[in-house]
Motif scaffolding. Structure first.
Motif, PDB file in Angstrom:
ATOM      1  N   LEU A   1      -2.447  -1.178  -7.732  1.00 29.46           N
ATOM      2  CA  LEU A   1      -3.797  -1.541  -7.296  1.00 29.46           C
ATOM      3  C   LEU A   1      -4.062  -3.021  -7.608  1.00 29.46           C
ATOM      4  CD1 LEU A   1      -6.099   0.143  -5.999  1.00 29.46           C
ATOM      5  CD2 LEU A   1      -7.090   0.309  -8.277  1.00 29.46           C
TER       6      LEU A   1
ATOM      7  N   PHE B   1       0.825  -1.207   0.000  1.00 30.81           N
ATOM      8  CA  PHE B   1       0.000   0.000   0.000  1.00 30.81           C
ATOM      9  C   PHE B   1       0.862   1.261   0.000  1.00 30.81           C
ATOM     10  CE2 PHE B   1      -3.515   2.781   0.954  1.00 30.81           C
ATOM     11  CZ  PHE B   1      -4.606   2.105   0.456  1.00 30.81           C
TER      12      PHE B   1
ATOM     13  N   VAL C   1     -12.254   2.801  -6.188  1.00 35.43           N
ATOM     14  CA  VAL C   1     -10.962   3.398  -6.561  1.00 35.43           C
ATOM     15  C   VAL C   1     -10.772   3.303  -8.068  1.00 35.43           C
ATOM     16  CG1 VAL C   1      -8.459   3.174  -6.365  1.00 35.43           C
ATOM     17  CG2 VAL C   1      -9.886   3.027  -4.315  1.00 35.43           C
TER      18      VAL C   1
ATOM     19  N   TRP D   1     -11.903  13.138  -4.551  1.00 37.41           N
ATOM     20  CA  TRP D   1     -12.772  11.967  -4.369  1.00 37.41           C
ATOM     21  C   TRP D   1     -11.966  10.678  -4.447  1.00 37.41           C
ATOM     22  CZ3 TRP D   1     -17.140  12.386  -2.100  1.00 37.41           C
ATOM     23  CH2 TRP D   1     -17.972  13.491  -2.305  1.00 37.41           C
ATOM     24  N   LEU D   2     -11.012  10.634  -5.384  1.00 39.19           N
ATOM     25  CA  LEU D   2     -10.148   9.443  -5.469  1.00 39.19           C
ATOM     26  C   LEU D   2      -9.444   9.212  -4.135  1.00 39.19           C
ATOM     27  CD1 LEU D   2      -8.634   7.156  -7.012  1.00 39.19           C
ATOM     28  CD2 LEU D   2      -6.955   8.897  -7.694  1.00 39.19           C
ATOM     29  N   MET D   3      -8.937  10.286  -3.546  1.00 37.16           N
ATOM     30  CA  MET D   3      -8.211  10.148  -2.281  1.00 37.16           C
ATOM     31  C   MET D   3      -9.118   9.631  -1.171  1.00 37.16           C
ATOM     32  SD  MET D   3      -5.049  10.815  -2.699  1.00 37.16           S
ATOM     33  CE  MET D   3      -5.539   9.647  -3.951  1.00 37.16           C
ATOM     34  N   GLU D   4     -10.357  10.113  -1.151  1.00 35.32           N
ATOM     35  CA  GLU D   4     -11.287   9.621  -0.139  1.00 35.32           C
ATOM     36  C   GLU D   4     -11.507   8.116  -0.305  1.00 35.32           C
ATOM     37  OE1 GLU D   4     -14.663  12.070   0.754  1.00 35.32           O
ATOM     38  OE2 GLU D   4     -15.940  10.334   1.131  1.00 35.32           O
ATOM     39  N   GLU D   5     -11.653   7.682  -1.557  1.00 35.62           N
ATOM     40  CA  GLU D   5     -11.873   6.251  -1.802  1.00 35.62           C
ATOM     41  C   GLU D   5     -10.635   5.425  -1.471  1.00 35.62           C
ATOM     42  OE1 GLU D   5     -14.620   4.956  -2.147  1.00 35.62           O
ATOM     43  OE2 GLU D   5     -15.834   6.708  -2.621  1.00 35.62           O
ATOM     44  N   VAL D   6      -9.457   5.981  -1.722  1.00 37.04           N
ATOM     45  CA  VAL D   6      -8.223   5.266  -1.354  1.00 37.04           C
ATOM     46  C   VAL D   6      -8.170   5.072   0.163  1.00 37.04           C
ATOM     47  CG1 VAL D   6      -5.703   5.487  -1.244  1.00 37.04           C
ATOM     48  CG2 VAL D   6      -6.892   5.923  -3.389  1.00 37.04           C
TER      49      VAL D   6
ATOM     50  N   GLU E   1     -10.786   4.846   2.117  1.00 37.71           N
ATOM     51  CA  GLU E   1     -11.784   3.823   2.449  1.00 37.71           C
ATOM     52  C   GLU E   1     -11.268   2.425   2.105  1.00 37.71           C
ATOM     53  OE1 GLU E   1     -15.579   4.848   0.763  1.00 37.71           O
ATOM     54  OE2 GLU E   1     -15.651   6.769   1.805  1.00 37.71           O
TER      55      GLU E   1
ATOM     56  N   PHE F   1      -9.810  14.406  -8.098  1.00 40.62           N
ATOM     57  CA  PHE F   1      -8.710  13.759  -7.375  1.00 40.62           C
ATOM     58  C   PHE F   1      -9.014  13.670  -5.874  1.00 40.62           C
ATOM     59  CE2 PHE F   1      -4.414  12.579  -6.277  1.00 40.62           C
ATOM     60  CZ  PHE F   1      -3.962  11.954  -7.413  1.00 40.62           C
TER      61      PHE F   1
END
Lengths: 99, 99
Positions: free
Chosen positions: A60, A27, B56, B29-34, B36, B27
Motif C-alpha cells: 500500500l 496493484f 483502506v 468492508w476492506l475489500m470494498e475499499e480496495v 474503490e 474483511f
C-alpha cells in the motif's frame, strides 16, 4: 513508526522497481498480499498474520509512493477530526451503515 | 501519525462495532475499499485517491485491532532491517522476483 517513515522506508527499498512497475503492476502484488492476509487470518499463527499485515502495508505504501499520495495527510484529513460518517470521535453511525 | 496512533484512533472510533462484526465481516468492508481505491487510481483526483488510501488504511487497522496485531511491530520486524528477500536496505532482488 509513522506513516511518513513507512513510505520513506519502502521508497528507499523499492522505489526504482516501483517506478518501473507502475501502479497497475504494483496493484496486482497488493492483491496477492491481501489474499495471503485473508489466508493467515483464517489459519495462521499471530506471527504469520503480523507478517502478512506488514506486506499489505508495504505494498500500500509502494502504491501511494508511485501515486504521490501522502498517507499521513490522507488519514488525518479523513479521520483526524472524527468518523467521516457522523463526525464523532466515537462513531455513532447506525449499525447498518458503512463505518 | 504513527501506526500505533492509527490503530488507537480507529479503535476509539469503531472498536465496539468492530468486535461485533468480527474479522470476516470487517474483511468484506476492506475489500470494498480496495475496489474503490483501484477505481480512484484509474479515474480519481489526487484528493479522491488520498481519501481511498485513508479508508483502506482505516479498515486494515480495524482488522489488525480485532486480530490483536501490532502493525508497528509487524512492519519493523519484517522490513526494519532491510528487504525480506535480499536483506538489503535498497533491494537488490532480481527484477522478476517478488519485491
Amino acid at each position: 513508526m509513522t506513516l511518513a517513515e513507512l513510505q520513506a522506508l519502502i521508497a528507499e527499498m523499492y522505489s526504482s522497481k516501483d517506478e518501473a512497475r507502475g501502479i497497475d503492476g504494483t496493484f496486482m502484488w497488493l492483491m496477492e498480499e491481501v489474499g495471503e492476509l485473508a489466508a493467515a487470518l483464517r489459519d495462521g499463527t499471530p506471527e504469520e498474520q503480523a507478517a502478512e499485515f506488514a506486506d499489505v502495508l508495504a505494498w500500500l505504501a509502494t502504491i501511494a509512493n508511485v501515486a504521490r499520495i501522502d498517507l499521513d495527510r490522507a488519514v488525518v484529513e479523513k479521520y483526524g477530526t472524527g468518523c467521516p460518517g457522523c463526525g464523532q470521535m466515537v462513531c455513532r453511525c447506525d449499525a447498518g451503515e458503512k463505518p
